[in-house]
Design an enzyme around this catalytic site. Structure first.
Site, PDB file in Angstrom:
ATOM      1  N   GLU A  25     -25.473  96.874  -7.135  1.00 23.97           N
ATOM      2  CA  GLU A  25     -25.104  96.325  -5.827  1.00 23.97           C
ATOM      3  C   GLU A  25     -23.683  96.773  -5.475  1.00 23.97           C
ATOM      4  OE1 GLU A  25     -24.591  91.836  -3.869  1.00 23.97           O
ATOM      5  OE2 GLU A  25     -24.344  92.161  -6.016  1.00 23.97           O
TER       6      GLU A  25
ATOM      7  N   LYS B  12     -31.309  92.361   1.039  1.00 21.76           N
ATOM      8  CA  LYS B  12     -31.209  91.073   0.373  1.00 21.76           C
ATOM      9  C   LYS B  12     -31.671  89.960   1.304  1.00 21.76           C
ATOM     10  CE  LYS B  12     -27.893  88.299  -2.301  1.00 21.76           C
ATOM     11  NZ  LYS B  12     -26.486  88.197  -2.772  1.00 21.76           N
TER      12      LYS B  12
ATOM     13  N   CYS C 267     -28.444  90.506  -7.075  1.00 29.67           N
ATOM     14  CA  CYS C 267     -27.437  89.544  -7.525  1.00 29.67           C
ATOM     15  C   CYS C 267     -28.019  88.144  -7.716  1.00 29.67           C
ATOM     16  CB  CYS C 267     -26.250  89.544  -6.570  1.00 29.67           C
ATOM     17  SG  CYS C 267     -24.746  88.859  -7.312  1.00 29.67           S
TER      18      CYS C 267
END
Length: 626
Positions: free
Chosen positions: A358, A419, A471
């Site tokens: 990321e 995301k 994440c």
């Protein structure tokens, strides 16, 4: 028990003239009595004092009342202090026990990772709140939550101490609900079963509210390397949480029985082995149950050789850990060149797919030609497609997206995952207009909001389908499960831990990644800008791992698997069933409290014991004649 000091004043005698008052016998100190005695027939009746005249009362009353009021106030002040001290002494041990329980749960969580302490923490909390009023139980649960969440979430302090404390308090306030819930369900038979269910209910709430929830610090995430781990393949994280909590409740039940039996008569003690054996055997069986679950790791569709690049960052934590623009991208380009050199020298196998973390590109490669050229060059150097974590501009002003993109030597392939769950107050500001006026630094430190994506992270590359999550999304059951439902054969967790320093966040995330590998029976890769990056087998075994804040390259041939675990097929059902059981048990606990008749067994499920021979029960009885 401290006796209450007398509050009456001596009887005043006043006369309306100068005649002598009848002589009174000398006062005799009262003798202690075991009961309340009626007046005896032989006792002389005390003479009735003459009523004072108004003039005499006016002349004498101030002189007599004011000293009595002062004396009364003087007596009440030490009495109040005594009561306050007694209350403090009574409340301190439960408060300390609640704090101890929260500290034990933190120690069970990585980076310490002492997994046996998780059920013990539940034991301590259960014994602390059992039998208390709900308001007091919640207060103790809040202390438990603060002792757990404050050290757990200290990695957030890079934003500011206020953000860290606010998040910890908010999480602790929700977690604390499990305490009164535990109090309620311990009024029922088989309280250990309902305790596991209410822990799942609490985590279900915390994982969804507010602002989409923050399911960090779940009981399940303490068990990525324990005998219980295999249970994740049967019912996912909710089942694992329920078993950990139920194990702790069984230990609490054993301790309760041991305490009761220690005070029981000889006849009751004969049942001690049987009453203690059941919860202890149950706790042991639950702890070892995960070892019976098969965790296959064989490849079903061949293998995929992956290379995970950890390029590192300029600083060990802090809001500016990524350095200047393009610096982190350059670090990952350099790491890819080292990979290619090792492949050319025969030290590593040639990769089928290269994984970057990321934010490995902090500039939009679709708008910046320099970045686009660097990504094409990295794919050409590696001889394989590259999964890149990139920050994309738009759509619209002050909006960005956090994306995973597949790049080859020819450019962007069109395979992209955005995301779906940006983190509130970190990647976007709820109520931005108000918050930026109240807290000025938000305007400078968070000028843009990340917009959510709406598609599962199933990306096609190198002849396979990878399940990409970014994440903190690894903590959300449904987001990881969606990638498997859409055909993912290998899981990839792209993450950027650079700002969090050496405060445990990366180790906590790695524990979640290992648990997801077991839950879905998929080889898993956690790839980070700064560590810890890792390659994980489908049974949760670590194949390779980097350290924190150091560059590294990890390579391995990972099995491609498509079969679904029981947890995959069950989906949300285990959580829904446990949630329903927990809510139903709490309602039953409320009803039982309201309807239990006098003399019913108490909420612990044990019958009140008769007093021991040397103990007496205080009674109030009239005394007989002299």
């Amino acid at each position: 028990m401290t006796p209450t000091p007398a509050t009456g004043s001596p009887t005043a005698q006043a006369t309306g003239d100068t005649a002598a008052a009848p002589t009174q016998p000398a006062a005799v100190p009262p003798q202690p009595r075991t009961g309340i005695e009626p007046p005896r027939a032989s006792d002389p009746s005390p003479p009735t004092p003459a009523a004072p005249t108004p003039a005499a009362a006016t002349a004498t009353e101030p002189d007599r009342t004011e000293p009595n009021q002062a004396g009364q106030a003087g007596k009440e002040r030490p009495a109040r202090r005594t009561r306050r001290r007694a209350t403090l002494r009574r409340r301190t041990p439960p408060a300390l026990a609640a704090l101890l329980g929260g500290a034990l749960l933190y120690l069970a969580t990585p980076p310490v990772g002492a997994w046996p302490l998780a059920p013990i923490a539940v034991t301590v909390l259960t014994l602390t709140v059992r039998g208390r009023r709900l308001r007091a139980s919640y207060a103790l649960g809040l202390l438990f939550g603060l002792a757990f969440c404050l050290p757990l979430l200290r990695f957030v302090s890079f934003v500011g101490a206020d953000a860290w404390i606010a998040l910890a308090v908010a999480e602790a306030a929700i977690l604390a609900l499990v305490a009164p819930a535990t109090t309620l369900v311990w009024r029922l038979p088989a309280p250990w079963l309902w305790t596991g269910a209410v822990w799942v209910a609490q985590e279900a709430l915390r994982g969804r509210a507010p602002f989409g929830g923050f399911p960090w610090g779940r009981l399940a995430f303490t068990q990525s390397d324990s005998p219980l781990t295999g249970l994740a393949a049967l019912g996912g994280a909710p089942l694992l949480t329920a078993v950990v909590a139920a194990t702790g409740a069984l230990l609490a039940l054993a301790i309760t029985h041991a305490h009761t039996l220690a005070r029981a008569t000889t006849g009751h003690r004969r049942t001690a082995p049987r009453r203690l054996a059941a919860p202890l055997l149950g706790a042991t069986a639950l702890t070892l149950a995960g070892l019976l679950v098969p965790l296959p790791t064989t490849a079903e569709h061949g293998t995929l050789t992956v290379a995970a690049i950890q390029g590192n960052v300029p600083a060990d934590g802090g809001i500016h850990a990524l350095g200047r623009a393009f610096q982190v991208t350059a670090n990952h380009v350099a790491g890819t060149r080292r990979l290619a050199a090792d492949v050319a020298a025969g030290r590593r196998p040639a990769p089928d797919l290269v994984l970057w973390p990321e934010n490995s590109s902090d500039l939009d490669p679709q708008r910046d030609p320099t970045v686009a050229a660097a990504l094409r060059g990295a794919a050409r150097t590696a001889g394989a497609p590259v999964l890149v974590g990139a920050v994309l501009d738009g759509p619209g002003p002050r909006h960005v997206r956090n994306a995973g993109m597949i790049w080859t030597a020819d450019g962007f392939t069109g395979q992209m995952y955005v995301k779906q769950h940006p983190v509130p107050f970190a990647e976007y500001l709820p109520g931005r207009a108000l918050l930026t006026r109240l807290i000025g630094r938000f305007a400078n430190e968070m000028p843009s909001d990340f917009l959510p994506g709406h598609s599962p992270g199933a990306l096609h590359a190198a002849g396979t389908t990878i399940g990409d999550v970014i994440c903190f999304e690894v903590a959300y059951d449904d987001l990881v499960r969606d990638t498997v439902d859409h055909g993912a054969q290998i899981l990839v967790i792209q993450t950027n831990n650079a700002s969090f320093g050496r405060k445990g966040e990366s180790q906590q995330q790695l524990a979640m990644s290992r648990l997801r590998a077991v839950e879905h029976g998929r080889a898993t890769v956690q790839v980070s800008t700064s560590g810890e990056s890792a390659l994980i087998a489908p049974d949760g075994t670590l194949l390779a791992k980097t350290g924190l804040y150091e560059p590294g390259v990890l390579t391995a041939a990972l099995p491609r698997r498509t079969s679904q675990t029981l947890a995959d097929r069950a989906g949300i059902v285990p959580e829904a069933v446990l949630l329903t059981l927990g809510l139903g048990a709490m309602m039953a606990g409320v009803i039982r409290r309201r309807t239990r008749p006098t003399g019913d067994p108490d909420h612990t499920g044990t019958t009140p014991q008769a007093p021991r021979p040397h103990e007496t029960t205080p009674t109030v009885t009239p005394a007989g004649p002299a």
